[in-house]
Design a protein around this motif. Structure first.
Motif, PDB file in Angstrom:
ATOM      1  N   SER A 295       2.493   1.815  -3.405  1.00 42.34           N
ATOM      2  CA  SER A 295       1.521   2.359  -4.354  1.00 42.34           C
ATOM      3  C   SER A 295       1.302   3.850  -4.106  1.00 42.34           C
ATOM      4  O   SER A 295       1.318   4.664  -5.044  1.00 42.34           O
ATOM      5  CB  SER A 295       0.212   1.586  -4.245  1.00 42.34           C
ATOM      6  OG  SER A 295      -0.743   2.130  -5.110  1.00 42.34           O
TER       7      SER A 295
ATOM      8  N   GLU B 153       0.832  -1.209   0.000  1.00 40.05           N
ATOM      9  CA  GLU B 153       0.000   0.000   0.000  1.00 40.05           C
ATOM     10  C   GLU B 153       0.866   1.259   0.000  1.00 40.05           C
ATOM     11  O   GLU B 153       0.588   2.221  -0.727  1.00 40.05           O
ATOM     12  CB  GLU B 153      -0.914   0.005   1.230  1.00 40.05           C
ATOM     13  CG  GLU B 153      -2.008  -1.036   1.192  1.00 40.05           C
ATOM     14  CD  GLU B 153      -2.806  -1.093   2.489  1.00 40.05           C
ATOM     15  OE1 GLU B 153      -2.624  -0.211   3.373  1.00 40.05           O
ATOM     16  OE2 GLU B 153      -3.618  -2.024   2.638  1.00 40.05           O
TER      17      GLU B 153
ATOM     18  N   GLU C 262       2.476   7.060  -6.518  1.00 39.29           N
ATOM     19  CA  GLU C 262       1.486   8.067  -6.938  1.00 39.29           C
ATOM     20  C   GLU C 262       1.949   9.472  -6.532  1.00 39.29           C
ATOM     21  O   GLU C 262       1.847  10.416  -7.308  1.00 39.29           O
ATOM     22  CB  GLU C 262       0.126   7.751  -6.314  1.00 39.29           C
ATOM     23  CG  GLU C 262      -0.969   8.697  -6.767  1.00 39.29           C
ATOM     24  CD  GLU C 262      -2.325   8.341  -6.161  1.00 39.29           C
ATOM     25  OE1 GLU C 262      -3.076   9.287  -5.884  1.00 39.29           O
ATOM     26  OE2 GLU C 262      -2.615   7.149  -5.970  1.00 39.29           O
TER      27      GLU C 262
END
Length: 161
Positions: free
Chosen positions: A33, A30, A37
């Motif tokens: 990711s 998580e 981003e």
């Protein structure tokens, strides 16, 4: 602009954030990711930063920027710190406290407040040969050469005199 970490030049600027606990594999996925981003949208004065990251040992988030393309500025660095603070809140971890030491005890990675590490050194529970993580390194080259080093070869050496 996100690029593969390996493609960044050796003199790229880095920031290392150490977690006060080992992250689960799910948390790492998580965080990876979210970090990608963030980096894809990270900019300084409206220009995208050529940047990347690594997560090592389920404990360290390493963010790197190629300063030749565009230097990280005060505002962009503030944005990265705000991002790190958001991770701290979401995962109930401490990533910004510099008064802690992370080191290897055999295959195990330990994390202790500086005061406790100093006490362990005095009691000879750790030695100048204990591998510590020197999070004060500033470039990818320094990170490769001087991040995981014997305590006696880093700023931690003062605890063994």
């Amino acid at each position: 602009m996100y690029v593969p970490f390996e493609s960044l030049p050796q003199h790229s600027r880095i920031w290392i954030y150490q977690s006060n606990r080992k992250l689960t594999d799910e948390e790492v996925a998580e965080i990876a990711s979210a970090t990608q981003e963030f980096i894809e949208n990270w900019s300084a004065h409206g220009k995208g930063l050529e940047a990347s990251f690594l997560i090592k040992y389920n404990r360290f988030i390493i963010i790197a920027v190629n300063q030749e393309v565009q230097s990280a500025t005060g505002c962009s660095i503030d944005a990265s710190v705000a991002f790190i603070q958001s991770l701290e809140q979401k995962y109930q971890i401490d990533l910004l406290d510099k008064m802690n030491v992370t080191f290897k005890l055999g295959e195990h990675i330990a994390h202790k407040p500086l005061i406790e590490f100093k006490k362990m050194a005095k009691e000879k529970a750790v030695s100048a040969n204990t591998i510590v993580f020197n999070n004060l390194v500033n470039t990818i080259e320094e990170w490769q050469d001087f991040w995981e080093v014997p305590a006696g070869e880093s700023w931690h050496s003062r605890f063994f005199k």
